[in-house]
Design a protein around this motif. Structure first.
Motif, PDB file in Angstrom:
ATOM      1  N   LYS A 142       0.832  -1.212   0.000  1.00  0.00           N
ATOM      2  CA  LYS A 142       0.000   0.000   0.000  1.00  0.00           C
ATOM      3  C   LYS A 142       0.858   1.250   0.000  1.00  0.00           C
ATOM      4  O   LYS A 142       0.559   2.224  -0.701  1.00  0.00           O
ATOM      5  N   GLU A 143       1.932   1.223   0.789  1.00  0.00           N
ATOM      6  CA  GLU A 143       2.808   2.391   0.844  1.00  0.00           C
ATOM      7  C   GLU A 143       3.444   2.648  -0.523  1.00  0.00           C
ATOM      8  O   GLU A 143       3.495   3.793  -0.993  1.00  0.00           O
ATOM      9  N   GLU A 145       2.282   1.646  -3.462  1.00  0.00           N
ATOM     10  CA  GLU A 145       1.236   2.014  -4.420  1.00  0.00           C
ATOM     11  C   GLU A 145       0.842   3.472  -4.252  1.00  0.00           C
ATOM     12  O   GLU A 145       0.596   4.200  -5.240  1.00  0.00           O
ATOM     13  N   ALA A 146       0.788   3.937  -2.984  1.00  0.00           N
ATOM     14  CA  ALA A 146       0.443   5.356  -2.744  1.00  0.00           C
ATOM     15  C   ALA A 146       1.500   6.266  -3.326  1.00  0.00           C
ATOM     16  O   ALA A 146       1.183   7.316  -3.938  1.00  0.00           O
ATOM     17  N   GLU A 147       2.737   5.900  -3.177  1.00  0.00           N
ATOM     18  CA  GLU A 147       3.832   6.688  -3.721  1.00  0.00           C
ATOM     19  C   GLU A 147       3.757   6.706  -5.245  1.00  0.00           C
ATOM     20  O   GLU A 147       3.993   7.745  -5.903  1.00  0.00           O
ATOM     21  N   LYS A 148       3.429   5.558  -5.816  1.00  0.00           N
ATOM     22  CA  LYS A 148       3.320   5.482  -7.270  1.00  0.00           C
ATOM     23  C   LYS A 148       2.183   6.363  -7.780  1.00  0.00           C
ATOM     24  O   LYS A 148       2.298   7.044  -8.822  1.00  0.00           O
ATOM     25  N   GLU A 149       1.019   6.344  -7.066  1.00  0.00           N
ATOM     26  CA  GLU A 149      -0.123   7.168  -7.476  1.00  0.00           C
ATOM     27  C   GLU A 149       0.243   8.646  -7.477  1.00  0.00           C
ATOM     28  O   GLU A 149      -0.146   9.416  -8.356  1.00  0.00           O
ATOM     29  N   LYS A 150       1.018   9.019  -6.479  1.00  0.00           N
ATOM     30  CA  LYS A 150       1.447  10.411  -6.380  1.00  0.00           C
ATOM     31  C   LYS A 150       2.318  10.793  -7.574  1.00  0.00           C
ATOM     32  O   LYS A 150       2.152  11.858  -8.188  1.00  0.00           O
TER      33      LYS A 150
END
Length: 787
Positions: A142-143, A145-150
């Motif tokens: 999740k961490e 993936e969140a960085e990737k979304e950003k």
């Protein structure tokens, strides 16, 4: 003191036992070996380098039994040596490391490691499929993936500034042009309109640096995710391994070397944790699990020597030593056509098992293979023990690169050998004296005293018990003692070769028809033993009886005497009478030894002839120079002649020939002489006397025959019962003499001075003849010269 007739009472051996072996307790005793005991006392106390022991004595005397007995008596008082293990060298697997542990700890380590591996086989898959691992993995995912979304959002916003739209699909990231309507243009429309295509290419070129930067950020996030996964795996594996090794580390917390090994071992297990995951996945697939288990061997130890059950120092007797049996070996196995070995392929040799203790080996067996002797010395010199197959520069063994670390070596070695080998090695092997500083020597000939008589039946009882033989009667025990005395060659001594005594007992036990072994059984066993070995003796007697070998045992002859010699066949020796003759004439050649002239005379025999020559010249040559030529020989002797025991007989034959005085043929003579006519002791007295006696029996036993021996050899007269009976009945006579004069009186019946006078007169006559003017030849008249 003149010559003396030897009486029956001087020859009879009285044995001293009134009870058979049933009345005695068995004991393993070695009487009258004080020198040997002191040598062992020193060897077992001293710990300095080079104080290994050479146990010296004839075969069958009990060298090995005594050595093992003495060592085992004290071995329990020595400290128990450490266990010896070989472990995998993770930095260089071709060089396994040697690990020494206190006794018993090797087994604990081996079992503990196996428990740890079994724990990891069971728990590793559970840990990586469990709730904790899933939660950690989910959180990490999740961490990331969140960085990737950003990063994706930032990339989309940045692309819009260049009229580009970012699309994420299965094929990766695509950049497409945008119009004011903020809608993407289809690829077909893009390729149809050159204006749009040109503007799109321009935007791509301008946006490319920014795009690459964002893509690098995405790659970095992927890399970070992979590293995080590895860290997560290592973290879980580390916790798991620490838990598996918790008990082991507590057990070995005081052993620094083991603690260092555990550190490297745990790192390797964590690095290869996938093997334990695959183990559970392969459940039910025997072949796959077998392959995984073989791969796990890198984490196991090879307990080469386990001293957990050893009390004190180990005592190893290597009866039939071999290279691999002594020094261990590397066992190679073929896999896919390639020879393969690892640290578990190492096997211990006797030297590894005896390390820190005692090793007993037979030197003859060692010397059969020169490599064994060379490598044994090297181990003792350098105190390091190499495994066979790991020393390519020394031993030509098939090798694939495995070179184990040598083990420390502190064994005390006891070599079992004979005196010949000891003197040979002392002379020609420089390292032998440095390594074997203690010689422990058995004395096979013991005094016949109270201690010997007291211990003899107990030793015999021990032999009977060990071999399951019948008991000996009192007379049987006496007969066995008489045999031991006879073998010693001296009436007041005993020959203690245990194996020889045991052989007689075995054969008598087989022949015995009674419940006990009797004196008759012993005598029969000895006679049959002789009968198996004396074929040559019988043939010679047969030739003498048939007249093919000429020999006179009655009457008198000039310049001829019966000398006595011994023929040794290795396992049997017998006496053979020899006709010695001498022929003299005036001249200056001295005594010519025919055997020497044809190179059949050994150096000792030649010395004897030169000694008697010296006697003649010293005794008779003071008043005038001797003018004597004499030929001397052993008639019908077709083998080399050696020894000086016939020098007295040879001298008497020469003197008889000079004086023209006949000698008795019914008396044989043995003994060597010095330059002054004194008789000196010789060997083989028993065989010589019995040899002449038996020839007399087969030719013509007159009852007047006999043998003259040196007075010093009287105690060596050990006659058999038949001969003793004839001596007792005065049908055969034995005489002791001190000088040549005694022998002259016995053989000629003349006083020595009268005999010498005859010799002197004859020699003087030779001298006178040599002074006469030789006959001159008539000169021929010369013919007148022609003018």
């Amino acid at each position: 003191m003149p010559w003396k007739k030897i009486e029956f009472k001087d020859l009879k051996i009285e044995a001293q036992f009134s009870e058979g072996t049933l009345a005695f307790h068995p004991e393993e005793l070695f009487p009258h070996q004080e020198r040997l005991e002191k040598a062992f006392d020193l060897a077992l106390r001293i710990k300095d380098e080079g104080y290994n022991v050479y146990v010296c004595g004839p075969r069958g005397i009990g060298r090995t039994r005594y050595t093992l007995k003495r060592i085992e008596e004290v071995a329990s008082n020595f400290p128990t040596p450490p266990d010896l293990c070989y472990i995998n060298n993770f930095e260089d697997p071709a060089r396994p490391k040697c690990l020494q542990l206190p006794a018993g700890y090797g087994k604990k380590l081996e079992e503990g490691l196996e428990e740890a591996l079994n724990f990891l086989k069971r728990e590793t898959f559970k840990s990586f499929e469990g709730k904790d691992y899933e939660e950690e993995l989910s959180k990490l995912t999740k961490e990331i993936e969140a960085e990737k979304e950003k990063v994706f959002a930032e990339l989309t916003d940045a692309a819009k500034k260049y009229n580009l739209m970012v699309l994420f699909g299965p094929q990766g990231v695509k950049l497409l042009p945008l119009f004011k309507i903020q809608a993407p243009v289809s690829e077909e429309e893009l390729f149809k309109d050159p204006r749009i295509r040109e503007e799109y290419q321009k935007s791509l070129i301008e946006f490319e640096p920014t795009f690459r930067e964002y893509m690098r950020k995405l790659r970095d996030l992927d890399t970070a995710f992979g590293e995080a996964l590895f860290k997560l795996r290592d973290k879980i594996a580390e916790n798991l391994v620490n838990k598996a090794f918790e008990r082991l580390e507590e057990t070995f917390q005081t052993l620094e070397e083991v603690k260092l090994y555990f550190q490297s071992l745990k790192k390797e297990i964590i690095k290869n944790i996938h093997l334990f995951i695959e183990w559970e996945k392969a459940r039910g697939n025997i072949m796959v699990q077998s392959g995984i288990n073989k791969a796990l061997n890198m984490f196991r130890i090879n307990l080469l020597v386990d001293n957990s059950q050893t009390q004190g120092a180990p005592v190893i007797y290597e009866k039939v030593p071999t290279l691999k049996g002594l020094f261990g070996q590397i066992n190679y196995r073929a896999e896919m056509g390639i020879l393969y070995a690892d640290h578990l392929s190492l096997t211990a040799g006797s030297l590894h098992k005896a390390n820190g203790g005692f090793l007993v080996i037979d030197l003859w067996e060692i010397l059969k293979n020169p490599y064994m002797w060379i490598i044994l010395k090297r181990a003792l010199l350098h105190k390091k023990l190499h495994l066979m197959g790991g020393m390519m520069e020394e031993i030509p063994v098939p090798h694939v690169g495995l070179l184990p670390e040598p083990a420390p070596f502190t064994t005390k070695v006891f070599l079992i050998g004979d005196p010949y080998l000891y003197y040979l090695l002392s002379t020609y092997d420089e390292e032998f004296g440095e390594l074997f500083k203690i010689k422990a020597e058995f004395d096979p000939i013991l005094p016949l005293d109270e201690l010997t008589v007291k211990t003899f039946p107990r030793i015999v009882k021990k032999m009977i018990q060990d071999d399951g033989l019948k008991e000996l009667s009192a007379q049987g025990l006496n007969e066995l003692l008489r045999y031991a005395i006879t073998e010693s060659g001296h009436r007041k001594k005993v020959k203690f070769i245990l194996e020889d005594l045991k052989n007689v007992l075995r054969e008598a036990n087989y022949l015995s028809k009674n419940q006990e072994i009797t004196s008759e059984d012993i005598q029969r066993a000895l006679k049959e033993k002789i009968n198996r070995m004396n074929l040559l003796e019988e043939k010679i007697r047969e030739y003498i009886k048939e007249g093919k070998i000429l020999l006179s045992v009655e009457g008198k002859k000039i310049g001829q005497i019966n000398g006595l010699s011994v023929i040794s066949l290795g396992d049997y020796a017998f006496g053979r009478p020899s006709r010695i003759t001498a022929s003299v004439y005036p001249g200056s050649k001295g005594v010519i030894n025919i055997e020497r002239e044809i190179e059949m005379s050994g150096p000792i025999h030649t010395k004897g002839v030169l000694t008697l020559s010296s006697y003649i010249f010293h005794r008779y040559g003071e008043d005038f120079p001797l003018q004597l030529s004499c030929t001397l020989t052993f008639e019908q002797a077709y083998e080399p002649v050696e020894g000086d025991s016939a020098s007295c007989a040879e001298l008497i034959a020469i003197l008889s020939a000079i004086a023209q005085i006949p000698l008795r043929q019914d008396i044989a003579v043995t003994g060597s002489i010095d330059q002054f006519g004194n008789l000196q002791p010789v060997g083989g007295i028993k065989e010589k006397v019995e040899g002449f006696y038996r020839i007399c029996k087969i030719l013509n036993f007159t009852g007047k025959q006999g043998v003259i021996i040196p007075v010093q050899n009287v105690d060596n007269l050990l006659c058999d019962e038949e001969l003793l009976e004839d001596i007792k009945g005065e049908r055969f006579n034995l005489y002791s003499a001190e000088t040549v004069d005694d022998v002259i009186e016995l053989l000629t019946g003349l006083k020595a001075e009268k005999f010498h006078k005859k010799v002197y007169e004859r020699l003087k006559k030779f001298y006178e003849l040599s002074k006469e003017t030789p006959i001159k030849k008539k000169k021929r008249k010369k013919s007148p010269k022609k003018k």
